[in-house]
Structure formats: structure tokens, C-alpha cells
Scaffold this active site. Structure first.
Site, PDB file in Angstrom:
ATOM      1  N   LYS A  87      -2.627  15.215  -7.940  1.00  0.00           N
ATOM      2  CA  LYS A  87      -1.553  15.095  -8.942  1.00  0.00           C
ATOM      3  C   LYS A  87      -0.710  16.377  -8.964  1.00  0.00           C
ATOM      4  O   LYS A  87       0.510  16.318  -9.156  1.00  0.00           O
ATOM      5  CB  LYS A  87      -2.147  14.809 -10.330  1.00  0.00           C
TER       6      LYS A  87
ATOM      7  N   SER B  32      -5.374  10.741 -22.235  1.00  0.00           N
ATOM      8  CA  SER B  32      -6.259   9.578 -22.100  1.00  0.00           C
ATOM      9  C   SER B  32      -5.558   8.403 -22.760  1.00  0.00           C
ATOM     10  O   SER B  32      -5.541   8.298 -23.997  1.00  0.00           O
ATOM     11  CB  SER B  32      -7.588   9.823 -22.815  1.00  0.00           C
TER      12      SER B  32
ATOM     13  N   TYR C  52      -8.760  14.674  -7.249  1.00  0.00           N
ATOM     14  CA  TYR C  52      -7.763  13.882  -7.985  1.00  0.00           C
ATOM     15  C   TYR C  52      -6.728  14.804  -8.647  1.00  0.00           C
ATOM     16  O   TYR C  52      -5.511  14.608  -8.503  1.00  0.00           O
ATOM     17  CB  TYR C  52      -8.495  13.016  -9.009  1.00  0.00           C
TER      18      TYR C  52
ATOM     19  N   SER D 101      -1.357  13.880 -14.511  1.00  0.00           N
ATOM     20  CA  SER D 101      -2.581  13.807 -15.318  1.00  0.00           C
ATOM     21  C   SER D 101      -2.946  15.165 -15.901  1.00  0.00           C
ATOM     22  O   SER D 101      -2.633  16.217 -15.317  1.00  0.00           O
ATOM     23  CB  SER D 101      -3.730  13.318 -14.425  1.00  0.00           C
TER      24      SER D 101
ATOM     25  N   ASP E 148       0.870  -1.176   0.000  1.00  0.00           N
ATOM     26  CA  ASP E 148       0.000   0.000   0.000  1.00  0.00           C
ATOM     27  C   ASP E 148       0.908   1.227   0.000  1.00  0.00           C
ATOM     28  O   ASP E 148       1.774   1.362   0.882  1.00  0.00           O
ATOM     29  CB  ASP E 148      -0.891  -0.027   1.255  1.00  0.00           C
TER      30      ASP E 148
HETATM   31  P1  NAI Z   1      -5.734   2.192 -12.680  1.00  0.00           P
HETATM   32  O1  NAI Z   1      -6.729   2.715 -11.690  1.00  0.00           O
HETATM   33  O2  NAI Z   1      -6.188   1.141 -13.615  1.00  0.00           O
HETATM   34  O3  NAI Z   1      -4.453   1.659 -11.911  1.00  0.00           O
HETATM   35  C1  NAI Z   1      -3.974   2.246 -10.720  1.00  0.00           C
HETATM   36  C2  NAI Z   1      -3.386   1.145  -9.857  1.00  0.00           C
HETATM   37  O4  NAI Z   1      -2.960   1.745  -8.632  1.00  0.00           O
HETATM   38  C3  NAI Z   1      -4.400   0.044  -9.506  1.00  0.00           C
HETATM   39  O5  NAI Z   1      -3.901  -1.221  -9.868  1.00  0.00           O
HETATM   40  C4  NAI Z   1      -4.581   0.165  -8.000  1.00  0.00           C
HETATM   41  O6  NAI Z   1      -4.736  -1.089  -7.344  1.00  0.00           O
HETATM   42  C5  NAI Z   1      -3.265   0.835  -7.589  1.00  0.00           C
HETATM   43  N1  NAI Z   1      -3.451   1.534  -6.321  1.00  0.00           N
HETATM   44  C6  NAI Z   1      -4.477   2.340  -5.938  1.00  0.00           C
HETATM   45  N2  NAI Z   1      -4.332   2.723  -4.668  1.00  0.00           N
HETATM   46  C7  NAI Z   1      -3.184   2.149  -4.227  1.00  0.00           C
HETATM   47  C8  NAI Z   1      -2.508   2.165  -2.985  1.00  0.00           C
HETATM   48  N3  NAI Z   1      -2.987   2.838  -1.916  1.00  0.00           N
HETATM   49  N4  NAI Z   1      -1.367   1.467  -2.877  1.00  0.00           N
HETATM   50  C9  NAI Z   1      -0.873   0.771  -3.945  1.00  0.00           C
HETATM   51  N5  NAI Z   1      -1.471   0.713  -5.140  1.00  0.00           N
HETATM   52  C10 NAI Z   1      -2.621   1.406  -5.280  1.00  0.00           C
HETATM   53  O7  NAI Z   1      -5.190   3.468 -13.466  1.00  0.00           O
HETATM   54  P2  NAI Z   1      -4.424   3.500 -14.869  1.00  0.00           P
HETATM   55  O8  NAI Z   1      -5.369   3.924 -15.912  1.00  0.00           O
HETATM   56  O9  NAI Z   1      -3.622   2.283 -15.049  1.00  0.00           O
HETATM   57  O10 NAI Z   1      -3.439   4.752 -14.622  1.00  0.00           O
HETATM   58  C11 NAI Z   1      -2.140   4.574 -14.096  1.00  0.00           C
HETATM   59  C12 NAI Z   1      -1.653   5.914 -13.574  1.00  0.00           C
HETATM   60  O11 NAI Z   1      -1.671   6.855 -14.640  1.00  0.00           O
HETATM   61  C13 NAI Z   1      -2.500   6.502 -12.459  1.00  0.00           C
HETATM   62  O12 NAI Z   1      -1.667   7.135 -11.522  1.00  0.00           O
HETATM   63  C14 NAI Z   1      -3.365   7.518 -13.167  1.00  0.00           C
HETATM   64  O13 NAI Z   1      -3.730   8.575 -12.288  1.00  0.00           O
HETATM   65  C15 NAI Z   1      -2.442   7.983 -14.268  1.00  0.00           C
HETATM   66  N6  NAI Z   1      -3.176   8.461 -15.432  1.00  0.00           N
HETATM   67  C16 NAI Z   1      -3.790   7.576 -16.279  1.00  0.00           C
HETATM   68  C17 NAI Z   1      -4.458   8.040 -17.374  1.00  0.00           C
HETATM   69  C18 NAI Z   1      -5.076   7.115 -18.381  1.00  0.00           C
HETATM   70  O14 NAI Z   1      -5.583   7.608 -19.375  1.00  0.00           O
HETATM   71  N7  NAI Z   1      -5.076   5.793 -18.179  1.00  0.00           N
HETATM   72  C19 NAI Z   1      -4.581   9.480 -17.646  1.00  0.00           C
HETATM   73  C20 NAI Z   1      -3.896  10.319 -16.697  1.00  0.00           C
HETATM   74  C21 NAI Z   1      -3.204   9.807 -15.640  1.00  0.00           C
HETATM   75  C1  15L Z   2      -7.128  10.462 -16.003  1.00  0.00           C
HETATM   76  O1  15L Z   2      -6.354  11.084 -15.283  1.00  0.00           O
HETATM   77  C2  15L Z   2      -7.645   9.146 -15.610  1.00  0.00           C
HETATM   78  O2  15L Z   2      -6.714   8.411 -14.858  1.00  0.00           O
HETATM   79  C3  15L Z   2      -8.115   8.320 -16.788  1.00  0.00           C
HETATM   80  O3  15L Z   2      -8.906   7.245 -16.299  1.00  0.00           O
HETATM   81  C4  15L Z   2      -8.942   9.167 -17.767  1.00  0.00           C
HETATM   82  O4  15L Z   2     -10.104   9.603 -17.148  1.00  0.00           O
HETATM   83  C5  15L Z   2      -8.104  10.342 -18.210  1.00  0.00           C
HETATM   84  O5  15L Z   2      -7.603  11.069 -17.111  1.00  0.00           O
HETATM   85  C6  15L Z   2      -8.855  11.306 -19.113  1.00  0.00           C
HETATM   86  O6  15L Z   2      -8.877  12.493 -18.819  1.00  0.00           O
HETATM   87  O7  15L Z   2      -9.386  10.854 -20.127  1.00  0.00           O
END
Ligand code: NAI
Ligand code: 15L
Length: 269
Positions: A142, A167, A138, A113, A53
Site C-alpha cells: 500500500k 477498519s 501488505y 490502509s 485480474d
Molecule cells: P476484500 O478482500 O473483501 O475485497 C478485495 C477485492 O479485490 C476482492 O473482491 C478480490 O476478489 C479483489 N481482488 C484481489 N486480487 C485481485 C486481482 N489480482 N485482480 C482483481 N481483483 C482482485 O477487501 P475489502 O475489505 O473490501 O477492502 C477493499 C479495499 O480497501 C482493499 O484494497 C483493502 O486493502 C482496502 N482496505 C480495507 C479496509 C477495511 O477495513 N475493509 C481497511 C484498509 C484498507
Molecule cells: C486493512 O487494511 C484490512 O484490509 C482490513 O481487513 C482490516 O484488517 C483493517 O485493515 C484493520 O486494520 O482493521
């Protein structure tokens, strides 16, 4: 940095991007330590699995032991109540940077983000000097991570590339994503550049593919040597034919953060 890291830590490895990147960072390091609070499945040959965590400082110190660089994806990835965001994104970021200082980690690639600047208009074009205008708890968390990493660079010399990810999904699925989409290939190459550029200091980079219209200008991140190769353009016909347009006065259509600008409030329970 040389052309292979010895031990790379990937946090958030059980998440959407983490599952994609686990395979894709394998050629960047001899050992990839993959971590998440959630289950991680089986370890590949080059992998070490560690559940942790991010809010647990002792766990973080163990996680960072022997680590040379970090790709930090872990945390809450959407807006919501403050407590989980406080633990994962705010305390988690502090634990990561303070742990990195203690353990001598020199470089971090931080998944920030676009929601750090979500309350800028979609008609604005932003570079790295634009004021932050977060669009929720959120986005504020960030912005905290970006600010903290700036402090840890100025005070302790820990380098960070803050990727303001747009995204990142398999394909753009709405009109906003025509500007914000980031392909997995472009994300992978950005991470490679962020890990291996000789000097990055504290860099903010807008992480989007070569989309039109573009809201973001990466002139201040040119030293990374990253040029996105993909574009949302091949998906335009399908998006325009299948996705209804929002009313232009809808805040989700006016602001860069899209629907996030309409979420909340999230009062404490
Ligand atoms: P996701 O929600 O699928 O993955 C985040 C991971 O962090 C999850 O596996 C979750 O279990 C883990 N997590 C959450 N709280 C935790 C904690 N307290 N301790 C340890 N692990 C924890 O998100 P995704 O889409 O994979 O994004 C990855 C990163 O990129 C995130 O930080 C997100 O904010 C950032 N991001 C993603 C975007 C996207 O378009 N996918 C856009 C902008 C930013
Ligand atoms: C983010 O920061 C989120 O992690 C992702 O799930 C999308 O919502 C993305 O931004 C977005 O703006 O499309």
C-alpha cells in the site's frame, strides 16, 4: 470535477467494501463500470460488469477505456505471502496508473490502509507527513501504491486521494477498532468528497470515523471538505463488556497495526 462523473470504474467490486459501495456510488456517475477478478453477479441498470485480474496489463487497458475516474478497492486486503500481493497490489497499482496515463484518466481514489503506518505506536498522533512504517508485505504494497500515485501526480498530473482506511466494517468489534473504525456512511461521503472536490492533487487522508481516542490528524486533507459524522462511541459499552483487553505489552496492543504487526514471516515456497 462536475457533480456527476460520466463513467466511474469501481475495482474490487466483489469484495466486502465493493459490495457495499456498488449501490452507494450509483448516484455519483451516469455509468459505473464494476470490476473484480471474482464473480460480480447481475448488473444494475447503471452498471457495466468487467472481470479483470489487476495484474493483466492488457485487461487493465480495456477496463480503463472510456473511464473518467476510478475508485480502486481491488487487491489483496490482508497480509500474506509476497506473490499474490506482488500481482494484485504492486503490479496491479502500476498497471492502473500506467493505464490511466495512457487512457487519460484524471482522478483516482485509492484504498490505501492504516497498515502503511502500522508500526507507529497507538500513543502517537499522526498526520499525513508522518513517516511510513508498514507492518508487513501488505502495508509495504500500500505504501508502494501511495508512492506511485505521488509520482504519477508530479509527473503526469493524475490526481489521487489515498484513503488510509482504518477498519471499515458494520461496527467496531474490538478495543483497537474504537480508534480505527470507519462507518460505511463516512466512507461513502469520503469517496464523494474525493471524487468531486475541485482540486485534490495528491492527498493522503486517514479514513476513520469521529472516534475517541483518535490516532490521526487530517489537517492536510481539509481541502477535501470531508467531516466524518459517525463515531465508535455508541459501541463502547458493548465492546468493553464483551471483549477482553490485551496485555499492554502485547505488540498488538502497542502498535497501530494491531494483530498485523505479529503476522509473518512469509518465506517464498
Ligand atoms: P476484500 O478482500 O473483501 O475485497 C478485495 C477485492 O479485490 C476482492 O473482491 C478480490 O476478489 C479483489 N481482488 C484481489 N486480487 C485481485 C486481482 N489480482 N485482480 C482483481 N481483483 C482482485 O477487501 P475489502 O475489505 O473490501 O477492502 C477493499 C479495499 O480497501 C482493499 O484494497 C483493502 O486493502 C482496502 N482496505 C480495507 C479496509 C477495511 O477495513 N475493509 C481497511 C484498509 C484498507
Ligand atoms: C486493512 O487494511 C484490512 O484490509 C482490513 O481487513 C482490516 O484488517 C483493517 O485493515 C484493520 O486494520 O482493521
Amino acid at each position: 470535477m462536475s457533480n456527476k462523473i460520466n463513467r466511474l470504474l469501481l475495482t474490487g467490486a466483489a469484495g466486502g467494501l465493493g459490495r457495499v459501495l456498488r449501490r452507494r456510488v450509483a448516484d455519483m456517475a451516469n455509468i459505473v463500470r464494476v470490476s473484480d477478478v471474482a464473480a460480480l453477479g447481475d448488473a444494475a441498470a447503471c452498471e457495466e460488469l468487467m472481470r479483470c485480474d489487476l495484474g493483466d496489463f492488457a485487461g487493465m487497458l480495456a477496463l480503463l477505456d472510456g473511464v473518467d475516474a476510478v475508485v480502486h478497492l481491488g487487491g489483496m486486503s490482508t497480509d500474506g505471502p509476497f506473490e499474490p500481493i506482488l500481482n494484485a497490489n504492486i503490479r496491479g497499482a502500476f498497471n492502473l496508473y500506467e493505464g490511466a496515463r495512457i487512457k487519460g484518466v484524471k482522478r483516482i481514489v485509492f484504498a490505501s490502509s492504516n497498515h502503511v503506518v502500522g508500526f507507529h505506536k497507538q500513543t502517537d498522533r499522526l498526520d499525513a507527513t508522518a513517516a511510513t512504517r508498514p507492518d508487513g508485505n501488505y502495508g509495504v504494497s500500500k505504501a508502494f501504491g501511495e508512492s506511485l500515485s505521488s509520482f504519477y501526480f508530479d509527473r503526469y498530473g493524475i490526481e489521487t486521494v489515498c484513503m488510509r482506511i482504518g477498519s471499515s466494517f458494520p461496527r467496531p468489534i474490538d478495543h483497537r477498532m474504537m480508534s480505527t473504525w470507519l462507518s460505511y456512511d463516512d466512507l461513502t461521503e469520503l469517496i464523494r468528497c474525493a471524487l468531486f472536490a475541485p482540486t485534490v492533487g495528491h492527498t493522503i487522508v486517514y479514513a476513520a470515523s469521529d472516534n475517541m481516542p483518535s490516532w490521526w490528524d487530517n489537517r492536510h486533507a481539509a481541502h477535501l471538505g470531508w467531516t466524518p459524522k459517525d463515531s465508535s462511541e455508541p459501541f463502547r459499552t458493548e465492546v468493553e463488556a464483551t471483549v477482553p483487553r490485551l496485555d499492554p505489552t502485547d505488540p498488538a496492543a502497542m502498535y497501530q497495526g494491531g494483530q498485523f504487526v505479529k503476522l509473518g514471516p512469509f518465506p517464498p515456497k
